[in-house]
Design an enzyme around this catalytic site. Structure first.
Site, PDB file in Angstrom:
ATOM      1  N   ASP A 154      20.993  22.141  28.205  1.00 32.48           N
ATOM      2  CA  ASP A 154      21.096  23.572  27.876  1.00 32.48           C
ATOM      3  C   ASP A 154      20.073  23.918  26.790  1.00 32.48           C
ATOM      4  O   ASP A 154      20.437  24.173  25.639  1.00 32.48           O
ATOM      5  CB  ASP A 154      22.549  23.836  27.421  1.00 32.48           C
ATOM      6  CG  ASP A 154      22.808  25.287  27.083  1.00 32.48           C
ATOM      7  OD1 ASP A 154      22.040  26.156  27.522  1.00 32.48           O
ATOM      8  OD2 ASP A 154      23.804  25.543  26.369  1.00 32.48           O
ATOM      9  N   HIS A 175      55.978  51.272  52.736  1.00 31.14           N
ATOM     10  CA  HIS A 175      54.806  50.436  52.430  1.00 31.14           C
ATOM     11  C   HIS A 175      54.537  49.500  53.611  1.00 31.14           C
ATOM     12  O   HIS A 175      55.463  49.148  54.345  1.00 31.14           O
ATOM     13  CB  HIS A 175      55.069  49.608  51.155  1.00 31.14           C
ATOM     14  CG  HIS A 175      53.812  49.085  50.518  1.00 31.14           C
ATOM     15  ND1 HIS A 175      53.122  48.003  51.000  1.00 31.14           N
ATOM     16  CD2 HIS A 175      53.113  49.524  49.431  1.00 31.14           C
ATOM     17  CE1 HIS A 175      52.051  47.785  50.236  1.00 31.14           C
ATOM     18  NE2 HIS A 175      52.019  48.701  49.276  1.00 31.14           N
ATOM     19  N   GLY A 176      53.312  49.067  53.767  1.00 27.22           N
ATOM     20  CA  GLY A 176      52.990  48.054  54.774  1.00 27.22           C
ATOM     21  C   GLY A 176      53.655  46.736  54.395  1.00 27.22           C
ATOM     22  O   GLY A 176      53.801  46.435  53.212  1.00 27.22           O
ATOM     23  N   ASP A 177      54.046  45.944  55.405  1.00 27.41           N
ATOM     24  CA  ASP A 177      54.764  44.702  55.083  1.00 27.41           C
ATOM     25  C   ASP A 177      53.835  43.598  54.566  1.00 27.41           C
ATOM     26  O   ASP A 177      54.272  42.496  54.268  1.00 27.41           O
ATOM     27  CB  ASP A 177      55.585  44.215  56.285  1.00 27.41           C
ATOM     28  CG  ASP A 177      54.715  43.841  57.473  1.00 27.41           C
ATOM     29  OD1 ASP A 177      53.472  44.009  57.390  1.00 27.41           O
ATOM     30  OD2 ASP A 177      55.274  43.392  58.498  1.00 27.41           O
ATOM     31  N   TYR A 216      43.280  47.305  37.557  1.00 24.64           N
ATOM     32  CA  TYR A 216      43.492  46.207  38.500  1.00 24.64           C
ATOM     33  C   TYR A 216      42.229  45.872  39.293  1.00 24.64           C
ATOM     34  O   TYR A 216      42.288  45.396  40.416  1.00 24.64           O
ATOM     35  CB  TYR A 216      44.680  46.528  39.415  1.00 24.64           C
ATOM     36  CG  TYR A 216      45.945  46.550  38.602  1.00 24.64           C
ATOM     37  CD1 TYR A 216      46.556  45.366  38.196  1.00 24.64           C
ATOM     38  CD2 TYR A 216      46.471  47.744  38.146  1.00 24.64           C
ATOM     39  CE1 TYR A 216      47.674  45.375  37.387  1.00 24.64           C
ATOM     40  CE2 TYR A 216      47.601  47.765  37.330  1.00 24.64           C
ATOM     41  CZ  TYR A 216      48.194  46.566  36.956  1.00 24.64           C
ATOM     42  OH  TYR A 216      49.294  46.582  36.150  1.00 24.64           O
ATOM     43  N   THR A 228      49.073  47.034  60.144  1.00 22.90           N
ATOM     44  CA  THR A 228      48.089  46.927  61.226  1.00 22.90           C
ATOM     45  C   THR A 228      46.717  46.667  60.630  1.00 22.90           C
ATOM     46  O   THR A 228      46.150  47.539  59.998  1.00 22.90           O
ATOM     47  CB  THR A 228      48.034  48.245  62.027  1.00 22.90           C
ATOM     48  OG1 THR A 228      48.013  49.328  61.078  1.00 22.90           O
ATOM     49  CG2 THR A 228      49.203  48.395  62.968  1.00 22.90           C
ATOM     50  N   TYR A 260      56.049  51.114  39.964  1.00 20.19           N
ATOM     51  CA  TYR A 260      56.608  52.396  40.390  1.00 20.19           C
ATOM     52  C   TYR A 260      57.600  53.041  39.404  1.00 20.19           C
ATOM     53  O   TYR A 260      58.225  54.042  39.742  1.00 20.19           O
ATOM     54  CB  TYR A 260      57.324  52.207  41.738  1.00 20.19           C
ATOM     55  CG  TYR A 260      56.409  52.122  42.943  1.00 20.19           C
ATOM     56  CD1 TYR A 260      55.376  51.188  42.999  1.00 20.19           C
ATOM     57  CD2 TYR A 260      56.585  52.966  44.046  1.00 20.19           C
ATOM     58  CE1 TYR A 260      54.552  51.097  44.117  1.00 20.19           C
ATOM     59  CE2 TYR A 260      55.771  52.881  45.165  1.00 20.19           C
ATOM     60  CZ  TYR A 260      54.756  51.942  45.195  1.00 20.19           C
ATOM     61  OH  TYR A 260      53.945  51.854  46.303  1.00 20.19           O
TER      62      TYR A 260
HETATM   63  C1  SPV Z   1      27.349  29.021  27.162  1.00 15.08           C
HETATM   64  O1  SPV Z   1      28.377  29.040  27.830  1.00 15.08           O
HETATM   65  O2  SPV Z   1      26.278  28.652  27.605  1.00 15.08           O
HETATM   66  C2  SPV Z   1      27.383  29.500  25.761  1.00 15.08           C
HETATM   67  C3  SPV Z   1      28.612  29.365  24.988  1.00 15.08           C
HETATM   68  O3  SPV Z   1      26.353  29.922  25.280  1.00 15.08           O
HETATM   69  S1  SPV Z   1      28.519  27.876  24.106  1.00 15.08           S
HETATM   70  O4  SPV Z   1      28.305  26.797  25.054  1.00 15.08           O
HETATM   71  O5  SPV Z   1      29.753  27.722  23.376  1.00 15.08           O
HETATM   72  O6  SPV Z   1      27.373  27.968  23.195  1.00 15.08           O
HETATM   73 MG    MG Z   2      24.623  29.466  26.380  1.00  9.09          MG
END
Ligand code: SPV
Ligand code: MG
Length: 431
Positions: free
Chosen positions: A204, A89-91, A43, A122, A75
């Site tokens: 990119d 338990h705390g509320d 978790y 608290t 549990y």
């Molecule tokens: C990005 O999130 O930049 C990745 C994954 O490289 S993808 O865009 O699918 O290439």
């Molecule tokens: Mg990438």
């Protein structure tokens, strides 16, 4: 004598816990369950002290009569083994995602008998300070860095979501839902090159330089504790990549993913519509080896991303590369595809798993988004990355609000699409 049971999921005992124990004592024998490492990690509550130390912490409390291990946040096992007369338990669990645990306890009390005691929680300034301190400790590089390997060991499947700012980091960190009586949240964060570039209005193509990318990581790290997987594009020259590995490892990033391309990198989702060149196996192996050689801890992971399916080089090429990259030292393999149909990804996973049972497989189901995490896991996938959905959700929402403000010459018409002012000004916690 009646038995009273409380569960502690903490690395520090504070007034809130003592208050619970004081109350519990009035009802009978006090048994405290200490949540196991496994359950805490499950978790995303990564322990910062050992399980034995946590047990000692509780054993040292004067009014605690017995300490047991609780293996799950729910549990069921407690009722099967101990059948306590009271659960205390705390509320504070009446609201938020913890309601799921409360509902689980109420159901079990109905089935097995027993009573629920809820103590007003608290939350003093002192307690808050202690809670913050533990959280901050988890964000320290030595804890955060190893968290991904810890998760991979314990969880069948690790889910990561794209982040590119403090705000998206907070969404990844804090979004928790209750689903069929279980908690669900993202385990890790992906610093996508696409979204980091897009957020800066840039393409990119490895244009946003490493200093700027590290700055994004730093902004995210300031406000989160979850492990980070960094999209490092091609990783650049081998001579440069070794320095990048050192930097990422030192600041507490858990994993870097590099893709087997050279030259001007373009986004994979363009596929063969644009010119992209795949690296040779030999050269890319040198890059992996170089990175592994300079790495200082055992925590950090270098994951090799294979672009053979994206560049239509065939399954055989993808598999050959995967095995070669693992042999060169890669700690994981990412296989990518831009097909809507997930079958080529599943086919790769099945074939790779025939010869390699344990190297983690990473996938990014952007195009093949019909497949569920469970199905992917059944084919051997270990990390699923939701690589761009937050950015793609935000952009159209912002654009449509901008258009409507222009259209109506005021902001009233868009108000029902906006977060209330009170929520935005209280969104960020004070230290
Ligand atoms: C990005 O999130 O930049 C990745 C994954 O490289 S993808 O865009 O699918 O290439
Ligand atoms: Mg990438």
């Amino acid at each position: 004598m009646k038995t009273v049971y409380a569960c502690f999921c903490t690395d520090v005992i504070h007034d809130g816990h003592l208050n619970i124990i004081n109350h519990a004592k009035k009802y009978g024998k006090v048994i405290v369950g200490v949540l196991s490492d496994r359950a805490m990690i499950r978790y995303n509550k990564f322990p910062t002290i050992t399980f034995e130390e946590r047990i000692k912490l509780v054993q040292n409390l004067e009014d605690v009569d017995e300490v047991v291990v609780q293996n799950n946040i729910m549990y069921d096992e407690v009722f099967q083994n101990i059948k306590p007369d009271y659960i205390i338990h705390g509320d504070n669990w009446k609201t938020g995602a913890e309601q799921a645990i409360r509902n689980n306890v109420i159901g079990l009390l109905k089935q097995f008998g027993g009573e629920l005691i809820e103590v007003p929680y608290t939350y003093s300034e002192k307690t808050k300070l202690i809670d913050n301190k533990i959280r901050e400790k988890r964000a320290m590089p030595e804890y955060r860095r190893k968290a991904l390997r810890q998760l991979l060991k314990i969880r069948g499947l690790v889910k990561a979501i794209e982040v590119h700012s403090g705000l998206t980091g907070l969404i990844a960190e804090k979004t928790v839902i209750e689903n069929n009586g279980e908690f669900d949240q993202f385990d890790a964060m992906w610093i996508s090159s696409l979204c980091d570039s897009t957020a800066k209005g840039k393409p990119d193509i490895e244009l946003v330089d490493l200093t700027s990318r590290i700055n994004t990581i730093s902004e995210v790290m300031e406000v989160t504790t979850k492990p980070i997987i960094f999209d490092c594009d091609t990783g650049g020259l081998v001579e440069h990549f070794v320095y990048t590995v050192r930097t990422l490892e030192r600041i507490g990033v858990s994993a870097v993913i590099i893709e087997d391309k050279v030259g001007l990198k373009k986004n994979s989702l363009f596929g063969t519509d644009v010119e992209q060149t795949q690296d040779t196996i030999e050269h890319f192996c040198e890059k992996i080896k170089g990175g592994k050689k300079v790495q200082l801890s055992d925590d950090f992971m270098i994951i090799a991303r294979i672009e053979s399916l994206i560049l239509e080089q065939g399954m055989e090429d993808a598999l050959k590369r995967a095995h070669a990259f693992v042999k060169a030292g890669a700690d994981g393999i990412m296989i990518h595809s831009r097909k809507k149909d997930p079958s080529e990804i599943l086919n790769f996973c099945d074939l790779f798993r025939k010869d390699n049972k344990k190297t983690p497989i990473v996938v990014v189901p952007t195009s093949f988004n019909t497949i569920t995490e469970k199905e992917l896991h059944e084919h051997g996938v270990n990390i699923v990355i939701y690589a761009n959905q937050l950015t793609r959700a935000a952009f159209p929402a912002m654009e449509s609000v901008a258009k409507d403000i222009l259209k109506y010459h005021r902001a009233k018409e868009v108000d029902n699409r906006l977060m209330p002012i009170k929520d935005i000004i209280t969104l960020i916690d004070k230290i």
